[in-house]
Design a protein around this motif. Structure first.
Motif, mmCIF file in Angstrom:
data_model
loop_
_atom_site.group_PDB
_atom_site.id
_atom_site.type_symbol
_atom_site.label_atom_id
_atom_site.label_comp_id
_atom_site.label_asym_id
_atom_site.label_seq_id
_atom_site.Cartn_x
_atom_site.Cartn_y
_atom_site.Cartn_z
ATOM 1 N N THR A 193 0.802 -1.352 0.050
ATOM 2 C CA THR A 193 -0.014 -0.129 0.183
ATOM 3 C C THR A 193 0.848 1.333 0.025
ATOM 4 O OG1 THR A 193 -1.642 -1.214 1.277
ATOM 5 C CG2 THR A 193 -1.761 1.078 1.316
ATOM 6 N N VAL A 194 1.876 1.400 0.621
ATOM 7 C CA VAL A 194 2.731 2.394 0.942
ATOM 8 C C VAL A 194 3.446 2.595 -0.358
ATOM 9 C CG1 VAL A 194 5.008 3.153 1.924
ATOM 10 C CG2 VAL A 194 3.210 2.353 3.467
ATOM 11 N N LEU A 195 3.907 1.464 -1.043
ATOM 12 C CA LEU A 195 4.644 1.631 -2.396
ATOM 13 C C LEU A 195 3.781 2.128 -3.497
ATOM 14 C CD1 LEU A 195 6.797 -1.690 -2.463
ATOM 15 C CD2 LEU A 195 7.723 0.408 -1.990
ATOM 16 N N ILE A 196 2.582 1.690 -3.664
ATOM 17 C CA ILE A 196 1.688 2.101 -4.613
ATOM 18 C C ILE A 196 1.195 3.632 -4.387
ATOM 19 C CG2 ILE A 196 1.010 -0.270 -5.476
ATOM 20 C CD1 ILE A 196 -1.534 0.098 -4.134
ATOM 21 N N SER A 197 1.042 3.759 -3.318
ATOM 22 C CA SER A 197 0.767 5.103 -2.760
ATOM 23 C C SER A 197 1.863 6.209 -3.175
ATOM 24 C CB SER A 197 0.364 5.424 -1.577
ATOM 25 O OG SER A 197 -0.728 4.771 -0.954
ATOM 26 N N PHE A 198 3.115 5.983 -2.931
ATOM 27 C CA PHE A 198 4.460 6.611 -3.131
ATOM 28 C C PHE A 198 4.242 6.619 -4.863
ATOM 29 C CE2 PHE A 198 8.866 6.539 -4.848
ATOM 30 C CZ PHE A 198 9.158 7.969 -4.156
ATOM 31 N N TYR A 199 4.008 5.559 -5.611
ATOM 32 C CA TYR A 199 3.953 5.588 -7.102
ATOM 33 C C TYR A 199 2.846 6.390 -7.570
ATOM 34 C CZ TYR A 199 2.811 4.156 -11.814
ATOM 35 O OH TYR A 199 2.762 3.938 -13.191
ATOM 36 N N GLU A 200 1.833 6.612 -6.950
ATOM 37 C CA GLU A 200 0.674 7.677 -7.249
ATOM 38 C C GLU A 200 1.150 9.052 -7.131
ATOM 39 O OE1 GLU A 200 -2.779 9.935 -8.274
ATOM 40 O OE2 GLU A 200 -1.981 7.705 -8.727
ATOM 41 N N VAL A 201 1.975 9.310 -5.967
ATOM 42 C CA VAL A 201 2.620 10.786 -5.636
ATOM 43 C C VAL A 201 3.446 11.167 -6.611
ATOM 44 C CG1 VAL A 201 3.831 11.953 -4.215
ATOM 45 C CG2 VAL A 201 2.023 10.569 -3.329
ATOM 46 N N VAL A 202 4.226 10.131 -7.126
ATOM 47 C CA VAL A 202 5.252 10.570 -8.142
ATOM 48 C C VAL A 202 4.743 10.678 -9.616
ATOM 49 C CG1 VAL A 202 7.145 9.611 -9.377
ATOM 50 C CG2 VAL A 202 7.197 9.289 -6.858
ATOM 51 N N MET A 255 0.703 12.929 -14.308
ATOM 52 C CA MET A 255 -0.050 11.479 -14.817
ATOM 53 C C MET A 255 -0.578 10.602 -13.982
ATOM 54 S SD MET A 255 2.649 10.510 -17.940
ATOM 55 C CE MET A 255 1.916 9.120 -18.275
ATOM 56 N N PRO A 256 -1.872 11.253 -12.944
ATOM 57 C CA PRO A 256 -2.128 10.639 -12.082
ATOM 58 C C PRO A 256 -2.945 9.167 -12.538
ATOM 59 C CG PRO A 256 -3.655 12.205 -12.640
ATOM 60 C CD PRO A 256 -2.516 12.391 -13.607
ATOM 61 N N THR A 257 -2.808 8.300 -11.406
ATOM 62 C CA THR A 257 -3.352 6.814 -11.908
ATOM 63 C C THR A 257 -4.852 6.956 -11.526
ATOM 64 O OG1 THR A 257 -2.865 5.888 -9.539
ATOM 65 C CG2 THR A 257 -1.254 5.782 -11.333
ATOM 66 N N MET A 258 -5.665 5.868 -11.903
ATOM 67 C CA MET A 258 -7.073 5.804 -11.610
ATOM 68 C C MET A 258 -7.132 4.715 -10.762
ATOM 69 S SD MET A 258 -8.857 3.840 -14.841
ATOM 70 C CE MET A 258 -9.572 5.092 -15.584
ATOM 71 N N TRP A 259 -6.422 3.945 -10.615
ATOM 72 C CA TRP A 259 -6.378 2.592 -9.747
ATOM 73 C C TRP A 259 -5.952 2.603 -8.527
ATOM 74 C CZ3 TRP A 259 -1.621 0.264 -8.404
ATOM 75 C CH2 TRP A 259 -0.657 0.627 -8.883
ATOM 76 N N VAL A 260 -4.913 3.476 -7.755
ATOM 77 C CA VAL A 260 -3.930 3.367 -6.881
ATOM 78 C C VAL A 260 -4.980 3.585 -5.613
ATOM 79 C CG1 VAL A 260 -2.176 4.632 -5.395
ATOM 80 C CG2 VAL A 260 -1.875 3.996 -7.662
ATOM 81 N N HIS A 261 -5.665 4.635 -5.349
ATOM 82 C CA HIS A 261 -6.637 5.192 -4.472
ATOM 83 C C HIS A 261 -7.465 4.056 -4.154
ATOM 84 C CE1 HIS A 261 -8.861 7.230 -1.319
ATOM 85 N NE2 HIS A 261 -9.937 7.132 -2.095
ATOM 86 N N GLU A 262 -8.137 3.244 -5.131
ATOM 87 C CA GLU A 262 -9.199 2.215 -4.649
ATOM 88 C C GLU A 262 -8.330 1.176 -4.419
ATOM 89 O OE1 GLU A 262 -13.246 2.197 -6.967
ATOM 90 O OE2 GLU A 262 -11.658 2.966 -8.434
ATOM 91 N N SER A 263 -7.288 0.868 -4.825
ATOM 92 C CA SER A 263 -6.657 -0.564 -4.527
ATOM 93 C C SER A 263 -6.173 -0.227 -3.175
ATOM 94 C CB SER A 263 -5.434 -0.653 -5.531
ATOM 95 O OG SER A 263 -5.906 -0.934 -6.905
ATOM 96 N N ALA A 264 -5.585 0.899 -2.487
ATOM 97 C CA ALA A 264 -5.090 1.041 -1.332
ATOM 98 C C ALA A 264 -6.017 1.001 -0.463
ATOM 99 C CB ALA A 264 -4.314 2.474 -1.528
ATOM 100 N N SER A 265 -7.323 1.489 -0.757
ATOM 101 C CA SER A 265 -8.452 1.482 0.426
ATOM 102 C C SER A 265 -8.891 0.065 0.544
ATOM 103 C CB SER A 265 -9.428 2.332 -0.300
ATOM 104 O OG SER A 265 -9.062 3.632 -0.401
ATOM 105 N N PHE A 266 -9.061 -0.749 -0.733
ATOM 106 C CA PHE A 266 -9.327 -2.080 -0.663
ATOM 107 C C PHE A 266 -8.347 -2.759 0.209
ATOM 108 C CE2 PHE A 266 -8.920 -6.346 -2.785
ATOM 109 C CZ PHE A 266 -10.172 -6.742 -2.438
ATOM 110 N N ILE A 267 -7.226 -3.000 -0.208
ATOM 111 C CA ILE A 267 -6.230 -3.563 0.926
ATOM 112 C C ILE A 267 -6.411 -3.248 2.268
ATOM 113 C CG2 ILE A 267 -3.687 -3.904 1.280
ATOM 114 C CD1 ILE A 267 -3.284 -3.634 -1.841
#
Length: 180
Positions: A35-44, A51-63
């Motif tokens: 969750t931390v890694l994909i959230s960091f990826y989203e911030v970068v 180029m924001p992602t459309m999947w990180v927030h929902e994935s992090a919330s799900f996990i």
């Protein structure tokens, strides 16, 4: 036996299901790192490359949601649930056993009611009103089936917790009888 040893022993799993849930919780806790890694990826992606992602927030919330629900079973398996220690620590061993039996019975009642409610939530999330198979989705642009999967996870974990409370109750009653 030192105080530290008795505290450690008190938090050890008491049966096969507790051991399994402790192991699962320990392994699943690594998902927090994901969750931390994909959230960091989203911030970068968002702030460096615009180029924001459309999947990180929902994935992090799900996990995070899955891990939160698993936490109840893990706490029960390691005897780290909330109790009023002000009272619990000053009563006799026999009174503690009685309080434990009451706790396990109330836990079975609560988790049983949650199984019932979550079964109905899963039914509604996995099947359309006309009976066809259709997973409930988030409704976002990405639209994953995370709501349906989360509701199934809740049903599974509360079913496991019901069994944990039942096993703890049986073990507590057996220990109570052996001290008489």
């Amino acid at each position: 036996m030192s105080t530290h040893e008795s505290d450690t022993q008190e938090h050890e799993p008491k049966n096969f299901l507790d051991h399994a849930m402790k192991w699962l919780g320990d392994v699943a806790s690594l998902l927090f790192l994901l969750t931390v890694l994909i959230s960091f990826y989203e911030v970068v992606m968002r702030y460096v490359f615009n180029m924001p992602t459309m999947w990180v927030h929902e994935s992090a919330s799900f996990i995070g949601g899955l891990l939160f629900v698993l936490g109840g079973s893990y706490a029960l398996a390691t005897n780290r649930h909330v109790r009023v220690v002000l009272i619990y620590d000053i009563v006799s061993g026999k009174t503690r056993r009685i309080l434990n039996v009451f706790h396990h019975l109330m836990g079975m009642l609560f988790s049983g009611l949650m199984v019932y409610a979550s079964f109905h939530m899963v039914s509604a999330a996995w099947y359309s009103p006309w009976g066809g198979f259709k997973l409930e989705s988030s409704g976002s642009a990405w639209d994953p089936a995370f709501p349906a999967l989360t509701k199934l996870w809740i049903l599974i974990i509360f079913s496991i917790m019901f069994l944990q409370f039942l096993l703890h109750l049986v073990q507590e009653i057996a220990a109570f009888r052996s001290t008489k």
